[in-house]
Scaffold this motif. Structure first.
Motif, PDB file in Angstrom:
ATOM      1  N   LYS A  11       1.032  -1.175  -0.114  1.00  0.00           N
ATOM      2  CA  LYS A  11      -0.125  -0.011   0.037  1.00  0.00           C
ATOM      3  C   LYS A  11       0.999   1.235   0.010  1.00  0.00           C
ATOM      4  CE  LYS A  11      -3.706   2.401   2.539  1.00  0.00           C
ATOM      5  NZ  LYS A  11      -2.815   3.964   2.430  1.00  0.00           N
ATOM      6  N   GLY A  12       0.659   2.207  -0.754  1.00  0.00           N
ATOM      7  CA  GLY A  12       1.325   3.410  -0.984  1.00  0.00           C
ATOM      8  C   GLY A  12       0.977   4.396   0.153  1.00  0.00           C
ATOM      9  N   GLY A  13       1.848   5.236   0.611  1.00  0.00           N
ATOM     10  CA  GLY A  13       1.667   6.267   1.539  1.00  0.00           C
ATOM     11  C   GLY A  13       1.871   5.791   3.044  1.00  0.00           C
ATOM     12  N   ALA A  14       2.459   4.511   3.210  1.00  0.00           N
ATOM     13  CA  ALA A  14       2.615   4.000   4.687  1.00  0.00           C
ATOM     14  C   ALA A  14       3.842   4.550   5.183  1.00  0.00           C
ATOM     15  CB  ALA A  14       2.722   2.580   4.574  1.00  0.00           C
ATOM     16  N   GLY A  15       4.917   5.194   4.477  1.00  0.00           N
ATOM     17  CA  GLY A  15       5.933   5.717   5.296  1.00  0.00           C
ATOM     18  C   GLY A  15       7.182   4.935   5.034  1.00  0.00           C
ATOM     19  N   LYS A  16       7.167   3.861   3.909  1.00  0.00           N
ATOM     20  CA  LYS A  16       8.027   2.825   3.865  1.00  0.00           C
ATOM     21  C   LYS A  16       9.631   3.461   3.675  1.00  0.00           C
ATOM     22  CE  LYS A  16       7.960   1.114  -0.168  1.00  0.00           C
ATOM     23  NZ  LYS A  16       9.119   1.771  -0.702  1.00  0.00           N
ATOM     24  N   THR A  17       9.645   4.386   2.499  1.00  0.00           N
ATOM     25  CA  THR A  17      10.963   4.941   2.382  1.00  0.00           C
ATOM     26  C   THR A  17      11.646   5.811   3.552  1.00  0.00           C
ATOM     27  OG1 THR A  17      10.768   4.843  -0.173  1.00  0.00           O
ATOM     28  CG2 THR A  17      12.335   6.341   0.580  1.00  0.00           C
ATOM     29  N   ARG A 149       3.488   6.475  11.879  1.00  0.00           N
ATOM     30  CA  ARG A 149       2.674   7.848  11.487  1.00  0.00           C
ATOM     31  C   ARG A 149       1.665   7.523  12.706  1.00  0.00           C
ATOM     32  NH1 ARG A 149       2.713   8.474   5.134  1.00  0.00           N
ATOM     33  NH2 ARG A 149       4.730   9.198   4.932  1.00  0.00           N
ATOM     34  N   VAL A 150       1.895   7.092  13.781  1.00  0.00           N
ATOM     35  CA  VAL A 150       0.947   7.199  14.846  1.00  0.00           C
ATOM     36  C   VAL A 150       0.315   8.629  15.354  1.00  0.00           C
ATOM     37  CG1 VAL A 150       0.179   6.184  17.187  1.00  0.00           C
ATOM     38  CG2 VAL A 150       1.444   4.837  15.587  1.00  0.00           C
ATOM     39  N   PRO A 151      -0.765   8.903  15.246  1.00  0.00           N
ATOM     40  CA  PRO A 151      -1.289  10.371  15.457  1.00  0.00           C
ATOM     41  C   PRO A 151      -0.852  10.463  17.015  1.00  0.00           C
ATOM     42  CG  PRO A 151      -2.906   9.184  14.453  1.00  0.00           C
ATOM     43  CD  PRO A 151      -2.038   8.359  14.750  1.00  0.00           C
ATOM     44  N   PRO A 152      -0.457  11.838  17.775  1.00  0.00           N
ATOM     45  CA  PRO A 152      -0.062  11.934  18.922  1.00  0.00           C
ATOM     46  C   PRO A 152      -1.392  11.718  19.936  1.00  0.00           C
ATOM     47  CG  PRO A 152       0.421  13.913  17.732  1.00  0.00           C
ATOM     48  CD  PRO A 152      -0.396  12.804  16.943  1.00  0.00           C
ATOM     49  N   ARG A 153      -1.167  11.035  20.954  1.00  0.00           N
ATOM     50  CA  ARG A 153      -2.169  10.796  22.047  1.00  0.00           C
ATOM     51  C   ARG A 153      -3.227   9.869  21.514  1.00  0.00           C
ATOM     52  NH1 ARG A 153      -0.833  16.130  22.248  1.00  0.00           N
ATOM     53  NH2 ARG A 153      -2.773  16.709  21.449  1.00  0.00           N
ATOM     54  N   ALA A 154      -2.887   9.157  20.437  1.00  0.00           N
ATOM     55  CA  ALA A 154      -3.884   8.181  19.705  1.00  0.00           C
ATOM     56  C   ALA A 154      -3.853   6.878  20.520  1.00  0.00           C
ATOM     57  CB  ALA A 154      -3.611   7.914  18.404  1.00  0.00           C
ATOM     58  N   SER A 155      -4.808   6.179  20.548  1.00  0.00           N
ATOM     59  CA  SER A 155      -4.787   4.923  21.191  1.00  0.00           C
ATOM     60  C   SER A 155      -5.524   3.842  20.406  1.00  0.00           C
ATOM     61  CB  SER A 155      -5.446   4.821  22.528  1.00  0.00           C
ATOM     62  OG  SER A 155      -6.641   5.295  22.532  1.00  0.00           O
ATOM     63  N   GLN A 175       6.925   2.153  18.384  1.00  0.00           N
ATOM     64  CA  GLN A 175       5.899   2.827  17.370  1.00  0.00           C
ATOM     65  C   GLN A 175       6.494   3.994  17.033  1.00  0.00           C
ATOM     66  OE1 GLN A 175       2.086   2.992  19.196  1.00  0.00           O
ATOM     67  NE2 GLN A 175       1.817   0.909  19.974  1.00  0.00           N
ATOM     68  N   ILE A 176       6.186   4.316  15.791  1.00  0.00           N
ATOM     69  CA  ILE A 176       6.727   5.819  15.298  1.00  0.00           C
ATOM     70  C   ILE A 176       5.552   6.517  15.114  1.00  0.00           C
ATOM     71  CG2 ILE A 176       8.027   6.640  13.529  1.00  0.00           C
ATOM     72  CD1 ILE A 176       9.612   4.465  15.048  1.00  0.00           C
ATOM     73  N   GLY A 177       5.771   7.712  15.792  1.00  0.00           N
ATOM     74  CA  GLY A 177       4.835   8.671  15.757  1.00  0.00           C
ATOM     75  C   GLY A 177       4.692   9.432  14.559  1.00  0.00           C
ATOM     76  N   ASN A 178       3.483  10.394  14.300  1.00  0.00           N
ATOM     77  CA  ASN A 178       3.550  11.248  13.307  1.00  0.00           C
ATOM     78  C   ASN A 178       4.366  12.539  13.513  1.00  0.00           C
ATOM     79  OD1 ASN A 178       2.717  12.059  10.588  1.00  0.00           O
ATOM     80  ND2 ASN A 178       0.491  12.665  11.252  1.00  0.00           N
ATOM     81  N   ARG A 179       5.409  12.515  13.272  1.00  0.00           N
ATOM     82  CA  ARG A 179       6.386  13.642  13.824  1.00  0.00           C
ATOM     83  C   ARG A 179       6.851  14.413  12.759  1.00  0.00           C
ATOM     84  NH1 ARG A 179       5.520  12.431  18.949  1.00  0.00           N
ATOM     85  NH2 ARG A 179       5.571  10.589  19.806  1.00  0.00           N
TER      86      ARG A 179
END
Length: 215
Positions: A11-17, A149-155, A175-179
């Protein structure tokens, strides 16, 4: 022989590169020699490396003369042979694979010791990711889901947690946040661990690097 890590996601747009670049830099900073193989047709990682060279930035290392990073643009049938050659002369090889189940993507998954599958915490991404996991299973290669790309304070909701469990793949503890720092650092030709050494984004990438190198 090197540890070979393939970053794959159909799936494109997942932040692979982006994940591949930051992870490679972080591993090099632990004193490992790292070769990155860019077989993505978009060649974004190779462009980042060229910009880094133009800026005169040194290869990342542990600061004591150990480590190093190089990026190699490879296409077509040469992929398996080139990865094998690089594996002889480096501690780690990171492969940034194409976003679709093409021949090169299958080869990249087949030659890997571990396939890292970035996954954004959304139902659409969960559904689309199964194809990548199926590819890894078909090639008999271990896969590790990386929440990216986990949003801040997201669960994660209970439904999402169940969905991940149904995928039958191991999930990384890190986990890698959306920073913002993840993108800002690349624009300066750097990895986030160089750009913002003590920031949260750097800490997350370092945690993932340590986790994938354990196995």
């Amino acid at each position: 022989m090197a540890r070979i890590l393939t970053v794959a996601q159909q799936k494109g747009g997942a932040g692979k590169t982006t994940l591949a670049a930051h992870l490679a830099v972080a591993i090099a900073e632990t004193g490992k020699t790292v070769a990155v193989v860019d077989i993505d047709p978009q060649a974004s990682l190779s462009s980042w490396w060229e910009m880094r060279a133009e800026l005169g930035l040194p290869a990342p290392s542990n600061g004591r003369g150990k480590g190093g990073l190089s990026v190699h643009r490879i296409t077509g049938w040469r992929t398996a042979n080139e990865v094998e050659k690089l594996a002889r002369d480096h501690d780690v090889v990171v492969v940034d694979s194409p976003p679709h189940a093409e021949t090169e993507a299958k080869i990249a998954v087949r030659v890997a010791d571990l396939v890292l599958v970035p996954l954004q915490p959304s139902p659409m991404d969960f559904w689309a990711t199964q194809a990548t996991l199926d590819l890894a299973k078909a090639e008999k290669t271990d896969a590790l889901l990386v929440l990216n790309r986990v949003p801040p304070r997201a669960s994660l909701t209970e439904a999402m947690t169940v969905k991940i469990g149904e995928m039958g793949a191991k999930v990384a503890k890190a986990q890698i946040g959306n920073r913002v720092a993840l993108a800002a650092s690349l624009l300066e030709g750097k990895g986030v661990t160089e750009y913002q050494k003590r920031g949260t984004a750097a800490a997350e990438i370092k945690a993932l690097a340590a986790e994938v190198m354990k196995g």
